[in-house]
Design a protein around this motif. Structure first.
Motif, PDB file in Angstrom:
ATOM      1  N   ILE A 138       0.184   0.138   3.928  1.00  0.00           N
ATOM      2  CA  ILE A 138       1.154  -0.641   4.048  1.00  0.00           C
ATOM      3  C   ILE A 138       1.401  -0.523   5.619  1.00  0.00           C
ATOM      4  CG2 ILE A 138       3.867  -1.094   3.684  1.00  0.00           C
ATOM      5  CD1 ILE A 138       1.820  -1.529   1.129  1.00  0.00           C
ATOM      6  N   ASN A 139       1.442  -1.581   6.318  1.00  0.00           N
ATOM      7  CA  ASN A 139       1.567  -2.026   7.710  1.00  0.00           C
ATOM      8  C   ASN A 139       3.073  -2.273   8.048  1.00  0.00           C
ATOM      9  OD1 ASN A 139       0.870  -2.021  10.657  1.00  0.00           O
ATOM     10  ND2 ASN A 139       0.109  -4.019  10.286  1.00  0.00           N
ATOM     11  N   LYS A 140       3.290  -2.181   9.400  1.00  0.00           N
ATOM     12  CA  LYS A 140       4.671  -2.825   9.839  1.00  0.00           C
ATOM     13  C   LYS A 140       5.790  -2.087   9.381  1.00  0.00           C
ATOM     14  CE  LYS A 140       2.712  -7.456  10.323  1.00  0.00           C
ATOM     15  NZ  LYS A 140       3.174  -9.093   9.985  1.00  0.00           N
ATOM     16  N   ILE A 141       5.673  -0.868   9.059  1.00  0.00           N
ATOM     17  CA  ILE A 141       6.898   0.086   8.683  1.00  0.00           C
ATOM     18  C   ILE A 141       7.948  -0.156   9.836  1.00  0.00           C
ATOM     19  CG2 ILE A 141       5.645   1.318   6.956  1.00  0.00           C
ATOM     20  CD1 ILE A 141       5.653   3.627   8.967  1.00  0.00           C
ATOM     21  N   ASP A 142       7.524  -0.349  11.153  1.00  0.00           N
ATOM     22  CA  ASP A 142       8.615  -0.244  12.193  1.00  0.00           C
ATOM     23  C   ASP A 142       9.580  -1.533  11.912  1.00  0.00           C
ATOM     24  OD1 ASP A 142       7.081  -2.788  14.086  1.00  0.00           O
ATOM     25  OD2 ASP A 142       5.780  -1.704  12.714  1.00  0.00           O
ATOM     26  N   GLU A 187      15.744   2.868   7.775  1.00  0.00           N
ATOM     27  CA  GLU A 187      15.454   4.105   7.218  1.00  0.00           C
ATOM     28  C   GLU A 187      15.846   3.854   5.411  1.00  0.00           C
ATOM     29  OE1 GLU A 187      14.590   7.063   8.101  1.00  0.00           O
ATOM     30  OE2 GLU A 187      14.077   6.568  10.080  1.00  0.00           O
ATOM     31  N   GLU A 188      16.882   3.354   5.115  1.00  0.00           N
ATOM     32  CA  GLU A 188      16.957   3.020   3.855  1.00  0.00           C
ATOM     33  C   GLU A 188      15.837   2.154   3.081  1.00  0.00           C
ATOM     34  OE1 GLU A 188      20.301   0.908   0.927  1.00  0.00           O
ATOM     35  OE2 GLU A 188      20.643   1.229   3.158  1.00  0.00           O
ATOM     36  N   GLU A 189      15.219   1.156   3.841  1.00  0.00           N
ATOM     37  CA  GLU A 189      14.107   0.317   3.201  1.00  0.00           C
ATOM     38  C   GLU A 189      12.966   1.114   3.362  1.00  0.00           C
ATOM     39  OE1 GLU A 189      15.377  -4.109   4.695  1.00  0.00           O
ATOM     40  OE2 GLU A 189      14.382  -2.697   6.316  1.00  0.00           O
ATOM     41  N   LEU A 190      12.745   2.322   4.293  1.00  0.00           N
ATOM     42  CA  LEU A 190      11.505   2.793   4.090  1.00  0.00           C
ATOM     43  C   LEU A 190      11.496   3.991   2.958  1.00  0.00           C
ATOM     44  CD1 LEU A 190       8.846   3.711   5.817  1.00  0.00           C
ATOM     45  CD2 LEU A 190      10.269   5.458   7.065  1.00  0.00           C
ATOM     46  N   GLN A 217      -4.581  -3.726   1.889  1.00  0.00           N
ATOM     47  CA  GLN A 217      -3.691  -3.620   2.997  1.00  0.00           C
ATOM     48  C   GLN A 217      -2.570  -4.656   2.960  1.00  0.00           C
ATOM     49  OE1 GLN A 217      -5.056  -3.332   6.983  1.00  0.00           O
ATOM     50  NE2 GLN A 217      -3.184  -3.941   7.758  1.00  0.00           N
ATOM     51  N   PHE A 218      -1.360  -4.425   2.875  1.00  0.00           N
ATOM     52  CA  PHE A 218      -0.207  -5.123   2.975  1.00  0.00           C
ATOM     53  C   PHE A 218       0.724  -4.865   3.991  1.00  0.00           C
ATOM     54  CE2 PHE A 218      -1.991  -6.225  -1.086  1.00  0.00           C
ATOM     55  CZ  PHE A 218      -1.480  -7.468  -1.301  1.00  0.00           C
ATOM     56  N   ALA A 219       1.585  -5.803   4.325  1.00  0.00           N
ATOM     57  CA  ALA A 219       2.782  -5.500   5.500  1.00  0.00           C
ATOM     58  C   ALA A 219       4.028  -5.304   4.694  1.00  0.00           C
ATOM     59  CB  ALA A 219       2.821  -6.598   6.240  1.00  0.00           C
ATOM     60  N   ALA A 220       4.703  -4.289   5.198  1.00  0.00           N
ATOM     61  CA  ALA A 220       6.266  -3.842   4.476  1.00  0.00           C
ATOM     62  C   ALA A 220       7.215  -5.254   4.864  1.00  0.00           C
ATOM     63  CB  ALA A 220       6.635  -2.720   5.504  1.00  0.00           C
ATOM     64  N   LYS A 221       6.980  -6.055   5.844  1.00  0.00           N
ATOM     65  CA  LYS A 221       7.864  -7.252   6.067  1.00  0.00           C
ATOM     66  C   LYS A 221       6.780  -8.200   6.662  1.00  0.00           C
ATOM     67  CE  LYS A 221      12.570  -5.926   5.985  1.00  0.00           C
ATOM     68  NZ  LYS A 221      13.851  -5.894   6.634  1.00  0.00           N
ATOM     69  N   GLN A 256       1.557  -1.819  15.580  1.00  0.00           N
ATOM     70  CA  GLN A 256       2.443  -2.035  16.577  1.00  0.00           C
ATOM     71  C   GLN A 256       2.719  -0.621  17.483  1.00  0.00           C
ATOM     72  OE1 GLN A 256       2.767  -4.998  17.876  1.00  0.00           O
ATOM     73  NE2 GLN A 256       4.150  -4.082  19.715  1.00  0.00           N
ATOM     74  N   GLU A 257       3.346   0.293  16.485  1.00  0.00           N
ATOM     75  CA  GLU A 257       3.875   1.566  17.254  1.00  0.00           C
ATOM     76  C   GLU A 257       2.796   2.615  17.045  1.00  0.00           C
ATOM     77  OE1 GLU A 257       6.732   1.609  18.764  1.00  0.00           O
ATOM     78  OE2 GLU A 257       7.238  -0.418  18.233  1.00  0.00           O
ATOM     79  N   ASN A 258       1.433   2.605  16.620  1.00  0.00           N
ATOM     80  CA  ASN A 258       0.425   3.371  16.660  1.00  0.00           C
ATOM     81  C   ASN A 258       1.043   4.618  15.754  1.00  0.00           C
ATOM     82  OD1 ASN A 258      -1.988   4.519  17.143  1.00  0.00           O
ATOM     83  ND2 ASN A 258      -1.595   5.732  18.801  1.00  0.00           N
TER      84      ASN A 258
END
Length: 303
Positions: free
Chosen positions: A119-123, A127-130, A88-92, A153-155
């Motif tokens: 990958i967590n924190k995609i919120d 859109e471009e980064e995703l 598990q990592f975070a997107a940012k 955070q956003e489930n």
């Protein structure tokens, strides 16, 4: 509990879900037994005697009398009989460390544990980064590694992770700050044994050392909460051939011109050609070359 009345004096089998200061907590039939190793199974100062995840047999005096053969065992963290290593990592915040992902993939392949990437924190992403993130991780599918993009955070995506891990035993690893606790809180049922709980006989307070801790999932199966992955190192790979075997994408292409090709300097190398054609991830290839350099130094040092 009257053991003879409940089990007729028979030994019972269970799984070690926690280990604290020489005591082993074995879950069997939704009960947890505090056990010690029977003398014959003890080896002086051997931390691999009996580990979290071991399938064991216990007797009426709460002694572990048999440890069954392991399917696999991770060394850091020390756990046995694992179905998946969830990386598990975070997107940012913090940003993804792709090299560390590759190191954990290498570790999983080495210990014969199936990896997956979360990958967590995609919120936090535009859109471009995703889109860029999806492209950067697209190669995982070609090497048989499932990936999940989620937001605790956003489930978002949590149900898909839970469905995938149902009835499996999964270690969750990654750096601090990536939301592992939030994911574990979503996945777990009521804990049978709280993290950090210690034997009443020890009475040593809260500051006891602990190993990994198995937590029952509400969907079925277990997740393993580990003390950390802060010092993951390259496994004890013995030679170049073994290293190459841990990169599935290298074995899925035609053989190179030279049978003992290192996939670095040789001409007519199909691995290098596949990298140029974007059939093999540049990140993965760069990681392979760096790992090979480190291992060559290690092997030369001990020759």
């Amino acid at each position: 509990m009257d053991w003879n009345k409940r089990y007729g004096g028979k030994k019972i089998q269970g799984v070690v879900i926690n280990k604290i200061q020489g005591f082993y907590y074995v879950e069997s039939n939704n009960e947890v037994f505090e056990c010690k190793l029977r003398g014959i199974l003890k080896k002086t100062n051997n931390k691999y005697n009996c580990v979290v995840g071991d399938r064991v047999e216990i007797s009426e005096d709460n002694s572990i009398v048999e440890i069954f053969k392991r399917e696999n065992m991770l060394i850091r963290p020390i756990v046995a009989n694992v179905d998946y290593l969830a990386i598990q990592f975070a997107a940012k915040h913090p940003n993804i460390d792709y090299e560390r992902i590759n190191l954990l993939l290498l570790t999983a392949f080495y210990y014969k544990v199936k990896p997956l990437v979360i990958i967590n924190k995609i919120d936090y992403l535009s859109e471009e980064e995703l889109t860029e993130l999806k492209e950067r991780l697209a190669h995982l599918k070609s090497i048989g590694v499932p990936s999940f993009l989620i937001s605790c955070q956003e489930n978002v995506g949590l149900q898909e992770v839970e469905d995938f891990l149902k009835d499996k035993i999964t270690v969750i690893g990654g750096p601090s700050g990536v939301g592992k606790s939030s994911l574990i809180n979503f996945l777990q049922s009521e804990r049978v044994l709280k993290t950090g709980e210690i034997s009443e006989r020890l009475q040593r307070g809260k500051h006891t050392t602990r190993d990994s801790n198995m937590i029952r999932m509400k969907a079925g199966g277990y997740i393993i909460d580990t003390p950390g992955f802060s010092s993951i190192e390259i496994p004890k790979i013995e030679n170049r051939e073994e290293l190459i075997s841990l990169f599935p994408e290298f074995t899925n292409i035609d053989s190179c011109k030279f049978l003992n090709c290192s996939h670095v300097h040789e001409p007519d190398c199909n691995v290098k050609k596949a990298v140029e054609e974007n059939k093999i991830s540049q990140d993965r290839y760069n990681f392979y070359k760096k790992t090979l350099e480190i291992l060559l130094e290690r092997w030369n040092r001990y020759d």
